[in-house]
Scaffold this motif. Structure first.
Motif, PDB file in Angstrom:
ATOM      1  N   LYS A  69     -22.432 -50.618   4.658  1.00 35.57           N
ATOM      2  CA  LYS A  69     -22.427 -52.008   5.168  1.00 35.57           C
ATOM      3  C   LYS A  69     -21.328 -52.362   5.798  1.00 35.57           C
ATOM      4  N   TRP A  70     -20.175 -52.182   5.150  1.00 32.93           N
ATOM      5  CA  TRP A  70     -18.901 -52.678   5.636  1.00 32.93           C
ATOM      6  C   TRP A  70     -18.269 -51.699   6.571  1.00 32.93           C
ATOM      7  N   PRO A  71     -18.471 -50.577   6.430  1.00 34.95           N
ATOM      8  CA  PRO A  71     -17.867 -49.534   7.566  1.00 34.95           C
ATOM      9  C   PRO A  71     -18.452 -49.934   8.699  1.00 34.95           C
ATOM     10  N   THR A  72     -19.701 -50.080   8.777  1.00 38.76           N
ATOM     11  CA  THR A  72     -20.692 -50.258  10.055  1.00 38.76           C
ATOM     12  C   THR A  72     -20.153 -51.607  10.678  1.00 38.76           C
ATOM     13  N   PHE A  73     -19.978 -52.869   9.837  1.00 36.32           N
ATOM     14  CA  PHE A  73     -19.483 -53.871  10.339  1.00 36.32           C
ATOM     15  C   PHE A  73     -18.132 -53.868  10.945  1.00 36.32           C
TER      16      PHE A  73
END
Lengths: 89, 617
Positions: B588-592
């Protein structure tokens, strides 16, 4: 307790003058996040600790505060200092 | 299966554990990650007097087994034998700062309570003496009920005695496997006991003016401290550019010689092209930046070793608080200037999860050393090497501005994130300011070598692989006479397709092409440009000098500035994304992070290009 006159009256650590020695006589742990409270206690900032403020703030600000505890210097924020009542020595 | 017996160094942060670890194991150490978490696992071989070796591990500094950060949790779990795949250490070596007994004895008692064979290393006794303390190690040993060895890690004093004590404790552990836990004390009880033990150990105590109080009066001065820090940072960035030049020139000359050697010995043909245009131009173009990276890391290591880094965090706290972070985030962010990977890993010392996540998300905005090659080549090519205001190099100034742009970007992003996706209560700032110390050359050298090795290994693996793949894509299919090789190659066709999206922000096709392999590692952008221009031009081997000339000739100033702006925000390399994934437990956060960085990079490169064009640059 701690009401005996002779020395300066009790005050918040936040208001302690730089360089003055004092003893922490109570801490309002509810005003501090539990994890931070744990950390402060682990560093020895707890009831009974003898402390002095070594440095305060940058560019005239009041935050952060460097507190001497024994031979250690610990940086804390004003919110932590506001929760601690000290008795100046 | 005779597995190595193990001893572990434990103690408060700033007890001099790492220096002791370096002194005991020398170069025989291995740095890896604990499986599943990214806390560094530092292990080395300790040679006993008998010629046997045992494994010595350096555990993260802790104030207590009641963990308040992931770092401390690793120490707790490992010591208690709760760590998957790691047995509890056989011998515990508690490292104490001799000048800070009252504090450090609190955790020491907690370790001794476990009842395992334990030795106390009374470290930095020389500094304690300097502070006017005379100590009685025998009294300490009696009070604690374990052997005490006075040591001065940085002067290699007491090492033989400590090793001997470890050996005999180790032998005792082998004879009797069971632990003998001692009565468990509460924290206030332990603190009271620590005070009493410290009192009994300190024979005399004079109030010598302490060096660090004097230094702090200047370095933490509310009005002098910040300008000193900013001046230091400015010097660092000037030095990175100026001091590295002779070394970089040397490495470049070496690459040139190597290319010539290949030209003279290998018969002309596709294989020689591969060596000169692919390997030497590509990998060589990146390796020449080793000196700059080493210099930057040298400054960071010195700041850490002297104790100044914690002061920098103190000074920066107010500023960081204004965007919802704390001074603690300053250290990971400064490390991110060298590389976002150790930076993101260093966020483990941030206790507040929202605070930590925000720091991870903005870490890639700090200009990492991998971007230096890109900045270096482009700045040298398009910015004149002149002086402004007398002494300051214009090139260094532009570099400084790029760093500042990254910092300002990070601050704004943090501010926005703390009010949206990572909103939460304001985080606090609680941090020990360690005493000042002279850094030891040996420890600096070990640290520098480890960093340089990581960079060279990247150059030998990821960068090498990316360069080879790119060379193949650029070389095939082969152009007919009269055609441009770049136009017919697979890579050229990909770049042409992508170029549609990047043309509006002023990127030419070679730049667009360089963006793709730059995802593997940012410095590959330089290797890619070098390889592209090498394949496309008549020259055989391309040195950095030649690449600079190519860029000077082919890029307009707005285009070059847009490229620089792109790399201020550019989506970071794959390794950073991988680390971010591991640290945040999911995609989730790496994609964001990837998405927001891409948008920022595109927008800012565009704005730079349009503004520069409008200004007629």
């Amino acid at each position: 307790m701690g009401l005996r006159s002779g020395s300066a009256p009790n005050m918040k650590l936040e208001a302690l003058e730089r360089g003055k020695r004092a003893t922490i006589i109570s801490v309002d742990w509810d005003a501090i996040a539990p994890e931070e409270g744990k950390r402060l206690r682990a560093l020895g900032l707890d009831e009974g600790a003898r402390i002095a403020i070594a440095h305060r703030g940058v560019f005239g600000g009041r935050d952060p505060i460097a507190v001497m505890v024994g031979r250690m210097t610990i940086a804390i924020r004003r919110v932590h200092a506001a929760a601690m009542v000290v008795e100046p020595a | 299966m005779t597995s190595l017996r193990r001893a572990a160094l434990v103690g408060n942060p700033n007890a001099g554990k790492s220096a002791l670890f370096n002194a005991l194991t020398g170069a025989r150490q291995k740095i890896a990650n604990y499986p599943g978490v990214t806390v560094e696992r530092k292990a080395g071989r300790l040679l006993l007097a008998t010629g046997e070796e045992i494994e010595l591990i350096d555990l993260p500094g802790s104030y207590s087994f009641d963990a308040t950060s992931p770092d401390e949790e690793v120490t707790r779990a490992l010591v208690h034998g709760d760590f998957d795949g790691e047995a509890a250490p056989d011998v515990m070596v508690v490292v104490l700062d001799a000048a800070n007994l009252e504090q450090h004895l609190v955790f020491a008692q907690e370790v001794i309570e476990l009842g395992r064979p334990t030795i106390v290393a009374l470290n930095m006794v020389d500094l304690a003496q300097r502070d006017g303390l005379t100590l009685d190690p025998d009294a300490l040993s009696q009070a604690l009920g374990v052997p005490v060895v006075p040591t001065v890690a940085v002067r290699r004093k007491g090492l033989a005695e400590l090793t001997a004590a470890i050996a005999s404790a180790e032998a005792a552990a082998e004879a009797d496997h069971s632990a003998h836990p001692r009565p468990h004390l509460t924290l206030p009880e332990r603190r009271l006991a620590a005070r009493n033990i410290a009192k009994a150990t300190i024979l005399s105590q004079s109030t010598t003016r302490r060096l660090h109080a004097g230094l702090d009066r200047i370095l933490l001065h509310p009005w002098l401290g910040p300008p000193i820090l900013f001046a230091l940072l400015f010097v660092i960035f000037q030095a990175v550019f100026a001091w590295a030049t002779p070394f970089a020139d040397g490495l470049e000359a070496l690459a040139g010689l190597l290319a010539e050697l290949v030209n003279n010995t290998v018969p002309a043909g596709i294989f020689r092209d591969f060596l000169t245009e692919g390997v030497i131009a590509g990998v060589g173009g990146v390796v020449v930046f080793l000196p700059q990276i080493v210099i930057l890391f040298a400054f960071i290591l010195v700041m850490e070793a002297t104790g100044y880094m914690a002061r920098a965090a103190f000074i920066m706290d107010r500023l960081m608080a204004s965007v919802g972070l704390s001074g603690r985030s300053f250290i990971p962010l400064l490390s991110s200037f060298a590389c976002a990977i150790p930076g993101i890993m260093a966020t483990r010392s941030i206790a507040d999860p929202k605070d930590r996540l925000t720091t991870i998300l903005i870490a890639p905005l700090m200009t990492c050393s991998a971007r230096l090659p890109v900045y270096g080549v482009v700045i040298a090519a398009v910015i004149p090497n002149t002086k402004v205001w007398g002494a300051i190099g214009l090139q260094g100034l532009v570099l400084f501005c790029l760093y500042v742009a990254g910092i300002v970007g990070a601050m704004v992003v943090a501010l926005v994130l703390r009010r949206s996706v990572t909103a939460g209560r304001a985080s606090g700032f609680i941090m020990e300011l360690p005493r000042y110390q002279m850094p030891r050359l040996r420890d600096l050298a070990i640290g520098l070598w480890q960093r340089a090795w990581v960079f060279l290994r990247r150059a030998g693996t990821i960068i090498f692989a990316a360069t080879v793949v790119l060379w193949v894509l650029l070389t095939f299919p082969q152009a007919e006479p009269g055609e441009s090789q770049l136009d017919v190659s697979i890579a050229g066709k990909v770049a042409t397709a992508m170029h549609v999206a990047f043309e509006p922000i002023g990127f030419n096709r070679e730049m667009t092409l360089a963006l793709v392999p730059a995802m593997a590692a940012r410095e590959v952008a330089v290797a890619s440009l070098a390889t592209t221009y090498a394949v496309d031009s008549e020259d055989e081997a391309q040195t950095e000098q030649a690449l600079r000339e190519q860029i000077s000739a082919r890029w307009t100033l707005p285009t070059a500035l847009a490229f620089l702006a792109w790399f201020v925000f550019a989506p970071q390399c794959l390794s950073t994304i991988a680390v971010a994934r591991r640290e945040t437990n999911g995609w989730k956060w790496p994609t964001f992070m990837l998405a927001y960085l891409f948008v920022l990079a595109y927008v800012f490169a565009g704005i730079t290009f349009w503004c520069a064009t409008a200004l007629g640059l």
